[in-house]
Design a protein around this motif. Structure first.
Motif, short mmCIF file in Angstrom:
data_model
loop_
_atom_site.label_atom_id
_atom_site.label_comp_id
_atom_site.label_asym_id
_atom_site.label_seq_id
_atom_site.Cartn_x
_atom_site.Cartn_y
_atom_site.Cartn_z
N ASN A 73 -6.63 -7.80 4.41
CA ASN A 73 -5.36 -7.31 3.83
C ASN A 73 -4.37 -8.44 3.57
O ASN A 73 -3.68 -8.45 2.56
N PHE A 89 0.31 4.98 -7.93
CA PHE A 89 0.42 6.04 -6.93
C PHE A 89 1.12 7.24 -7.56
O PHE A 89 2.29 7.17 -7.93
N ALA A 101 4.55 -1.91 -1.57
CA ALA A 101 3.82 -2.94 -0.82
C ALA A 101 4.71 -4.12 -0.42
O ALA A 101 4.68 -4.54 0.74
N GLN B 134 -6.64 5.98 -5.96
CA GLN B 134 -5.38 5.87 -5.22
C GLN B 134 -5.58 4.98 -3.99
O GLN B 134 -4.75 4.13 -3.69
N MET B 135 -6.69 5.21 -3.29
CA MET B 135 -6.99 4.38 -2.13
C MET B 135 -7.25 2.94 -2.58
O MET B 135 -6.73 1.99 -1.99
N GLY B 138 -4.05 1.08 -3.35
CA GLY B 138 -3.35 0.66 -2.14
C GLY B 138 -4.02 -0.51 -1.46
O GLY B 138 -3.39 -1.50 -1.09
N ARG B 139 -5.36 -0.41 -1.32
CA ARG B 139 -6.10 -1.47 -0.63
C ARG B 139 -6.01 -2.79 -1.40
O ARG B 139 -5.91 -3.86 -0.81
N LEU B 143 -2.56 -3.29 1.43
CA LEU B 143 -2.19 -2.31 2.45
C LEU B 143 -3.46 -1.93 3.22
O LEU B 143 -4.54 -1.90 2.64
N THR B 148 -2.36 3.14 3.60
CA THR B 148 -2.59 3.78 2.31
C THR B 148 -2.82 5.27 2.50
O THR B 148 -2.32 6.10 1.74
N ILE B 152 0.06 7.28 0.76
CA ILE B 152 -0.36 7.61 -0.60
C ILE B 152 -1.30 8.83 -0.63
O ILE B 152 -1.04 9.81 -1.32
#
Lengths: 266, 237
Positions: A73, A89, A101, B134-135, B138-139, B143, B148, B152
């Motif tokens: 990450n 999103f 983020a 969506q995942m 985020g990843r 995140l 996430t 989200i």
């Protein structure tokens, strides 16, 4: 900046990529071309470990991020990625999409620094900020970037109310808000209506001019010829050609590439 | 039904003059609080289990957790809630040496644990219904999976499963009528007690049914209103 060595990726029994070696320098614009199913998207997705390589190493700033022990990450925060289907999103407005983020990461940093301070360990003084401060900074940055792509008036809209081209520009801004060292584009214009392709390519060209390191998987030959420093041709899981655009288009060496070009250039 | 008027009179006497309404209000309060607390516990447990069950399982730890969650779900779906109530109140608590436990609190916990099992499956479906992009989005921003998920994916999943979740709440409200098995006062127990006074059950039971229906109607309307406010994000026009 990114160095791939001996990368192999298998999905079950199917070998998608085989022993790929690739080096991407700071500031370079690399375009990846290839027939569909050749593994070019997989190669790109391996660069930030969205796909975990089956074997091989991926060095980002000298750290092997393919190693499962590395906190991926932290590194992904410095690798921006733009998807074919935008992946904004849906439950957040444009501005929230962009701020999420950066605010989260800054908060985490602040928390960590305060804890270190509390225990009397060394810490970076600039990391300790108030939440309000973090948010207003992120908001300012988000609006600055939105201005660049001409979408300030959409800041409080939900993604479902944007056109494809607008969504993709927001997605690029969202990635840029993290201040990444490199940007990966996975067929950013493939899901767009033809009249919207131009606006997204325009943003990408501006970005290229600003000196950003970019790796782009695309079918836009014009963009590749104009922007790329190097074009990589992926076919059957290997890099069949790696050349500057003039040489790539005008003097292709591998027979596989010649066949490909004869099909796509009419 | 010849002397129905007389029976109504008897009921009203018990209900108002003899203070039966106080019992009904207390019972209604218990019914609602068991269902509400049960639902809240259920959503918490259900969300955690669902998140564990969709977590990628390359490593050992997620696999073990996944196994534990499966066992949990199988147990609570595989036994009737009455059995779970009886087991906790008359077997588990005495074994643990707990005496004089409040049966309403026990009911709340058991309802929570039970609905957690059901909600986990509902929630898992909800999570799987959210676009995997969506995942990914985020990843790719750096995140973590958990962040996430929380920020989200789960908010979108909850929006998708809200009608089903409302259904679960309605089921819980109605299922509370079994808590008299462990001597808790609920809506059913209150009316049953009124009926027992002179062995006339027709009117109390009818009134009870009407109150249950009203409760369920109110909840359905509430769920619909909530749904509408949550849909703001995806109205495209």
């Amino acid at each position: 900046m990114i160095e791939v060595c001996n990368l192999t990726k298998k999905f079950g029994d199917l070998t998608v990529l085989e022993n790929i070696d690739l080096k991407i320098e700071k500031g370079e614009k690399v375009v990846i071309l290839g027939p569909s199913g050749s593994g070019k998207s997989t190669l790109l997705r391996c660069l930030n470990c969205m796909e975990d390589p089956t074997s091989g190493c991926i060095f980002f700033h000298g750290v092997d991020i393919a190693d499962m022990k590395v906190d991926i990450n932290v590194h992904r925060q410095k690798i921006g990625m733009v998807f074919q289907h935008f992946n904004l999103f849906n439950n957040k407005t444009v501005i929230e999409n962009i701020m999420l983020a950066p605010v989260y990461v800054a908060k985490k940093k602040a928390r960590r620094a305060s804890i270190r301070k509390f225990f009397g360990k060394s810490y970076v003084a600039e990391d300790i900020k108030k939440v309000s401060e973090i948010k207003s900074e992120a908001r300012e940055n988000a609006f600055r970037l939105l201005t660049q792509v001409d979408l300030v008036e959409k800041a409080n809209e939900y993604p479902s109310r944007l056109s494809g081209g607008q969504k993709q520009r927001v997605a690029i801004v969202r990635a840029l808000a993290m201040n990444p060292d490199v940007m990966l584009f996975d067929e950013p214009t493939s899901a767009l209506d033809p009249e919207m392709v131009g606006e997204v390519l325009e943003v990408m060209k501006d970005l290229a001019e600003s000196g950003m390191t970019m790796v782009v998987v695309t079918h836009e030959m014009g963009f590749a010829r104009e922007v790329a420093d190097r074009i990589i041709f992926v076919a059957d899981g290997i890099i069949a050609e790696d050349a500057p655009p003039e040489e790539f288009f005008d003097n292709p060496k591998s027979p596989r590439l010649r066949e490909f070009l004869s099909k796509v250039i009419h | 039904m010849d002397n129905f008027g007389y029976k109504v009179e008897l009921f009203l006497k018990d209900f108002i003059d003899a203070g039966g309404y106080r019992k009904v209000i207390a019972g209604l309060g218990n019914t609602l609080s068991i269902a509400v607390v049960g639902l809240i516990i259920g959503i918490l447990i259900g969300t955690i289990i669902a998140a564990v069950r969709v977590f990628p399982k390359y490593k050992l730890m997620p696999r073990i957790l996944n196994g534990i969650c499966s066992l949990y779900v199988e147990f609570f779906r595989g036994t009737p809630m009455v059995v779970q109530l009886l087991l906790s109140y008359y077997v588990l608590l005495p074994l643990l040496g707990v005496r004089g436990a409040d049966s309403v609190v026990v009911a709340m916990v058991v309802f929570g644990l039970n609905s957690g099992a059901y909600i986990s499956e509902i929630m898992r479906g909800g999570i799987l219904s959210v676009d995997p992009g969506q995942m990914e989005g985020g990843r790719a921003m750096g995140l973590s999976f958990g962040t996430t998920m929380m920020k989200i994916v789960i908010p979108q999943a909850i929006k998708n499963i809200l009608p089903t979740l409302g259904n679960e709440f309605i089921t819980l409200i109605k299922e509370t009528s079994i808590v008299s098995f462990i001597a808790a006062l609920d809506l059913y127990k209150a009316f049953n007690d009124i009926g027992t006074n002179n062995y006339e059950f027709i009117v109390p039971y009818l009134v009870m049914a009407v109150i249950y229906i009203l409760l369920v109607l109110i909840i359905s309307i509430g769920v619909r209103l909530m749904e509408r406010s949550l849909r703001k994000g995806d109205r495209s026009m």
